[in-house]
Design an enzyme around this catalytic site. Structure first.
Site, PDB file in Angstrom:
ATOM      1  N   GLU A 126       0.857  -1.179   0.000  1.00  0.00           N
ATOM      2  CA  GLU A 126       0.000   0.000   0.000  1.00  0.00           C
ATOM      3  C   GLU A 126       0.899   1.237   0.000  1.00  0.00           C
ATOM      4  O   GLU A 126       1.991   1.234   0.574  1.00  0.00           O
ATOM      5  CB  GLU A 126      -0.863  -0.028   1.265  1.00  0.00           C
ATOM      6  CG  GLU A 126      -1.738   1.195   1.501  1.00  0.00           C
ATOM      7  CD  GLU A 126      -2.433   1.151   2.860  1.00  0.00           C
ATOM      8  OE1 GLU A 126      -3.471   1.793   2.991  1.00  0.00           O
ATOM      9  OE2 GLU A 126      -1.923   0.470   3.795  1.00  0.00           O
TER      10      GLU A 126
ATOM     11  N   LYS B  36      -9.652   0.586  -1.684  1.00  0.00           N
ATOM     12  CA  LYS B  36      -9.762   0.149  -0.290  1.00  0.00           C
ATOM     13  C   LYS B  36     -11.144   0.435   0.273  1.00  0.00           C
ATOM     14  O   LYS B  36     -11.636   1.572   0.201  1.00  0.00           O
ATOM     15  CB  LYS B  36      -8.685   0.864   0.537  1.00  0.00           C
ATOM     16  CG  LYS B  36      -8.596   0.435   1.992  1.00  0.00           C
ATOM     17  CD  LYS B  36      -7.450   1.186   2.668  1.00  0.00           C
ATOM     18  CE  LYS B  36      -7.238   0.753   4.103  1.00  0.00           C
ATOM     19  NZ  LYS B  36      -6.118   1.494   4.727  1.00  0.00           N
TER      20      LYS B  36
ATOM     21  N   CYS C 153      -4.552  -3.385   3.740  1.00  0.00           N
ATOM     22  CA  CYS C 153      -4.261  -3.009   5.118  1.00  0.00           C
ATOM     23  C   CYS C 153      -5.412  -3.277   6.098  1.00  0.00           C
ATOM     24  O   CYS C 153      -5.668  -4.426   6.447  1.00  0.00           O
ATOM     25  CB  CYS C 153      -3.823  -1.547   5.156  1.00  0.00           C
ATOM     26  SG  CYS C 153      -2.773  -1.133   6.584  1.00  0.00           S
TER      27      CYS C 153
END
Length: 270
Positions: free
Chosen positions: A40, A112, A148
């Site tokens: 990321e 995301k 994440c």
């Protein structure tokens, strides 16, 4: 299939980060890897302005990564920032936290979904979320994408598995703090185990490993990238330093795991 995880340390300079993408991609291709995963925020590290460098998926940064992928004949996954929706009124513009997937045979992206509004950090102040799970196929293998904080939400990984994914990918820039490395390693093993999938977890290296301080405890990485097999066992695990991991994925292990532990078939919807 041989895959590589590039545990790099991104900075503020886009060109410097692209140089890291090229360097590690060349090394992965030389070793025969078909896929290389970067963390990321490969484009620019958190803790730096993001709106001013956000670019569309057909912009210059993504085109450079695409060119590297085609030059070396390998698929690259790398975290970047794309422009968010046009803000209303006096609202500040936001970006999207995006994974770029590019190579001679693949073109995809993932935004995301779960933003990191935790442990005193508010990603949603500057980032807008996505709402679509994404998988892609390479060499007959289906991969599921996540970023994440997503790793704390098993439903996304189950959705990817039900869409055919036998390999889950988590690109991260994990926040430091007491117990956070242990949580990262536990969560990555758990998501492999509860979807009986391989889990490729690629995080930013720990800035301290190269002498960079993080006095505000920003989510700039802790390292400890890893490859986990469908039985929840580490195949490879890094420490905090900049490095590359290689692993061979065995599709037959996924089949054996799903026969022995049919959690996907046995699940109950509530």
């Amino acid at each position: 299939m041989l895959i590589a995880l590039a545990q790099i340390h991104s900075g503020a300079d886009l060109a410097g980060n692209l140089a890291s993408v090229r360097e590690f991609t060349a090394r992965a291709a030389d070793a025969g890897a078909r896929l290389i995963v970067f963390p990321e925020a490969t484009m620019r590290a958190f803790g730096n302005p993001l709106h001013d460098i956000a670019q569309p998926l057909d912009g210059p940064w993504a085109r450079e990564v695409e060119g590297i992928a085609h030059e070396y004949g390998i698929t690259i996954i790398a975290g970047m920032f794309t422009p968010g929706a046009e803000p209303a009124g006096d609202a500040r513009p936001k970006v999207r936290n995006t994974l770029l997937v590019t190579g001679p045979e693949v073109s995809a992206s993932y935004t995301k979904i779960h933003l990191y509004d935790a442990f005193g950090f508010a990603e949603s102040d500057t980032v807008e979320p996505g709402d679509v799970a994404v998988t892609f196929e390479l060499d007959g293998v289906t991969f599921g994408l996540s970023t994440c904080y997503d790793v704390r939400f098993p439903a996304l990984f189950t959705a990817n598995a039900l869409a055919g994914a036998t390999v889950q990918i988590v690109c991260a820039s994990w926040g430091p703090g007491p117990g956070k490395v242990e949580q990262w390693e536990l969560l990555t093993r758990a998501r492999a185990l509860d979807t009986t999938s391989y889990l490729l977890a690629c995080g930013q290296a720990d800035p301290a490993s190269i002498g960079v301080e993080n006095p505000k405890s920003l989510p700039t990485g802790v390292g400890h990238s890893g490859v986990v097999n469908p039985f929840g066992q580490d195949v490879a695990r890094a420490d905090g330093a900049v490095q590359m991991l290689f692993a061979e994925l065995d599709p037959d292990m996924v089949r054996r795991a799903r026969e022995a532990l049919p959690v996907l078939a046995n699940r109950v919807e509530f």
